[in-house]
Write an enzyme that holds these catalytic residues in place. Sequence first.
Site, PDB file in Angstrom:
ATOM      1  N   SER A 143       0.872  -1.188   0.000  1.00  0.00           N
ATOM      2  CA  SER A 143       0.000   0.000   0.000  1.00  0.00           C
ATOM      3  C   SER A 143       0.901   1.227   0.000  1.00  0.00           C
ATOM      4  O   SER A 143       2.096   1.144   0.350  1.00  0.00           O
ATOM      5  CB  SER A 143      -0.846  -0.007   1.280  1.00  0.00           C
ATOM      6  OG  SER A 143      -1.485   1.229   1.488  1.00  0.00           O
ATOM      7  N   TYR A 156      -2.174  -1.457  10.387  1.00  0.00           N
ATOM      8  CA  TYR A 156      -2.141  -1.530   8.918  1.00  0.00           C
ATOM      9  C   TYR A 156      -0.809  -0.989   8.383  1.00  0.00           C
ATOM     10  O   TYR A 156      -0.168  -1.618   7.530  1.00  0.00           O
ATOM     11  CB  TYR A 156      -3.319  -0.719   8.369  1.00  0.00           C
ATOM     12  CG  TYR A 156      -3.563  -0.852   6.890  1.00  0.00           C
ATOM     13  CD1 TYR A 156      -4.328  -1.896   6.382  1.00  0.00           C
ATOM     14  CD2 TYR A 156      -3.058   0.084   5.985  1.00  0.00           C
ATOM     15  CE1 TYR A 156      -4.583  -2.011   5.016  1.00  0.00           C
ATOM     16  CE2 TYR A 156      -3.305  -0.021   4.624  1.00  0.00           C
ATOM     17  CZ  TYR A 156      -4.071  -1.074   4.145  1.00  0.00           C
ATOM     18  OH  TYR A 156      -4.319  -1.173   2.796  1.00  0.00           O
TER      19      TYR A 156
HETATM   20  P1  NAD Z   1     -11.667  -5.930  -0.018  1.00  0.00           P
HETATM   21  O1  NAD Z   1     -12.239  -5.800   1.348  1.00  0.00           O
HETATM   22  O2  NAD Z   1     -12.497  -5.566  -1.201  1.00  0.00           O
HETATM   23  O3  NAD Z   1     -11.100  -7.398  -0.250  1.00  0.00           O
HETATM   24  C1  NAD Z   1     -10.387  -8.089   0.730  1.00  0.00           C
HETATM   25  C2  NAD Z   1     -10.360  -9.562   0.382  1.00  0.00           C
HETATM   26  O4  NAD Z   1      -9.642 -10.256   1.433  1.00  0.00           O
HETATM   27  C3  NAD Z   1     -11.756 -10.205   0.316  1.00  0.00           C
HETATM   28  O5  NAD Z   1     -11.776 -11.170  -0.716  1.00  0.00           O
HETATM   29  C4  NAD Z   1     -11.882 -10.885   1.680  1.00  0.00           C
HETATM   30  O6  NAD Z   1     -12.801 -11.974   1.683  1.00  0.00           O
HETATM   31  C5  NAD Z   1     -10.456 -11.336   1.878  1.00  0.00           C
HETATM   32  N1  NAD Z   1     -10.140 -11.646   3.264  1.00  0.00           N
HETATM   33  C6  NAD Z   1     -10.312 -10.872   4.359  1.00  0.00           C
HETATM   34  N2  NAD Z   1      -9.945 -11.551   5.464  1.00  0.00           N
HETATM   35  C7  NAD Z   1      -9.528 -12.775   5.048  1.00  0.00           C
HETATM   36  C8  NAD Z   1      -9.026 -13.920   5.713  1.00  0.00           C
HETATM   37  N3  NAD Z   1      -8.884 -13.971   7.050  1.00  0.00           N
HETATM   38  N4  NAD Z   1      -8.702 -15.002   4.967  1.00  0.00           N
HETATM   39  C9  NAD Z   1      -8.873 -14.993   3.620  1.00  0.00           C
HETATM   40  N5  NAD Z   1      -9.330 -13.928   2.941  1.00  0.00           N
HETATM   41  C10 NAD Z   1      -9.659 -12.832   3.653  1.00  0.00           C
HETATM   42  O7  NAD Z   1     -10.337  -5.053   0.055  1.00  0.00           O
HETATM   43  P2  NAD Z   1      -9.372  -4.446  -1.085  1.00  0.00           P
HETATM   44  O8  NAD Z   1      -9.448  -2.973  -0.980  1.00  0.00           O
HETATM   45  O9  NAD Z   1      -9.586  -5.104  -2.391  1.00  0.00           O
HETATM   46  O10 NAD Z   1      -7.970  -4.852  -0.487  1.00  0.00           O
HETATM   47  C11 NAD Z   1      -7.132  -5.829  -1.067  1.00  0.00           C
HETATM   48  C12 NAD Z   1      -5.685  -5.548  -0.659  1.00  0.00           C
HETATM   49  O11 NAD Z   1      -5.284  -4.289  -1.203  1.00  0.00           O
HETATM   50  C13 NAD Z   1      -5.487  -5.446   0.863  1.00  0.00           C
HETATM   51  O12 NAD Z   1      -4.260  -6.053   1.224  1.00  0.00           O
HETATM   52  C14 NAD Z   1      -5.418  -3.944   1.085  1.00  0.00           C
HETATM   53  O13 NAD Z   1      -4.685  -3.612   2.221  1.00  0.00           O
HETATM   54  C15 NAD Z   1      -4.722  -3.494  -0.187  1.00  0.00           C
HETATM   55  N6  NAD Z   1      -4.889  -2.080  -0.511  1.00  0.00           N
HETATM   56  C16 NAD Z   1      -6.133  -1.558  -0.722  1.00  0.00           C
HETATM   57  C17 NAD Z   1      -6.248  -0.210  -1.029  1.00  0.00           C
HETATM   58  C18 NAD Z   1      -7.572   0.418  -1.301  1.00  0.00           C
HETATM   59  O14 NAD Z   1      -7.620   1.651  -1.414  1.00  0.00           O
HETATM   60  N7  NAD Z   1      -8.643  -0.323  -1.422  1.00  0.00           N
HETATM   61  C19 NAD Z   1      -5.100   0.584  -1.119  1.00  0.00           C
HETATM   62  C20 NAD Z   1      -3.867   0.014  -0.890  1.00  0.00           C
HETATM   63  C21 NAD Z   1      -3.763  -1.327  -0.596  1.00  0.00           C
END
Ligand code: NAD
Length: 261
Positions: A143, A156
């Site tokens: 991130s 985080y």
């Molecule tokens: P999201 O909530 O849409 O998806 C998260 C996914 O992780 C889902 O499929 C959920 O079921 C799964 N998950 C959660 N807990 C779990 C567990 N214990 N075991 C297995 N699966 C699990 O979130 P997102 O925004 O798509 O985030 C995905 C990644 O991207 C994360 O690592 C997040 O930190 C990172 N990220 C997101 C952003 C953003 O702005 N959305 C920015 C930077 C980084």
Amino acid sequence: MGLRGKVAIVTGSTSGIGLGIARALAAEGAAILLNGFGPADAIAALREELAANHGVQVHYSAADMTKPDEIAAMVAEARRELGGADILVNNAGIQHTAAIADFPAGKWDAVIAINLSAAFHAMQAAIPGMKGAGWGRIINIASAHGLVASAQKSAYVAAKHGMVGLTKVAAIELANDGITCNAICPGWVLTPLVQAQLDARAQATGRSAAEEERALLAEKQPMLRFTQPEQIGALCVFLCSDAAATMTGAPISIDGGWTLQ
Ligand code: NAD
């Protein structure tokens, strides 16, 4: 179809960024191991959609990323059901916001387990097979918070900085095994994870969701737009290509300029 014959594990791929990555890798011909939580019928529909649209095998593992034994079993399942584990995308993640003084210890443990330790366990399980094949791609979804901090996000930010460090160590250890390991550092992507933060802000301020969206972006990103999951998927496809064969250990920003300031 540059990834035909490869098998990709994408953790947390039932939603958001992970789903965008799974779709992009499947479009290049990779067989996909989907993972993450969600209603069984929605997950079954996703499997069918990916298989039908791209003519690839799709398997689902419900492995919980807080459980090391389930993570090892997921990697073994990819080998058994799909024939390998060539590409590992450590994407599953959760968020919890609170000041350090008020941060529940259980939430700290869960964020570190899912956002950081799960990547270690998955890499430990997948690397021997990649070494045996003489080819592998490990992509850790970190991130902008892997490079800089924000208040209220201690667990985080610690996990994502850890993810960038873990990526560098793996890159050095695997440098001559045909395996690269890189970290993608997105800025804001409008997924359920961010929508929950927007909803909490709108509730606290009484402003509309649209106003909160603009405010959220303006606080951090010079570019006032969200990155799309498809764009992160395309970056993963590039990292799996021969063009990126010597790119390793890099924290790659895709953040609308967030970390330039
Ligand atoms: P999201 O909530 O849409 O998806 C998260 C996914 O992780 C889902 O499929 C959920 O079921 C799964 N998950 C959660 N807990 C779990 C567990 N214990 N075991 C297995 N699966 C699990 O979130 P997102 O925004 O798509 O985030 C995905 C990644 O991207 C994360 O690592 C997040 O930190 C990172 N990220 C997101 C952003 C953003 O702005 N959305 C920015 C930077 C980084």
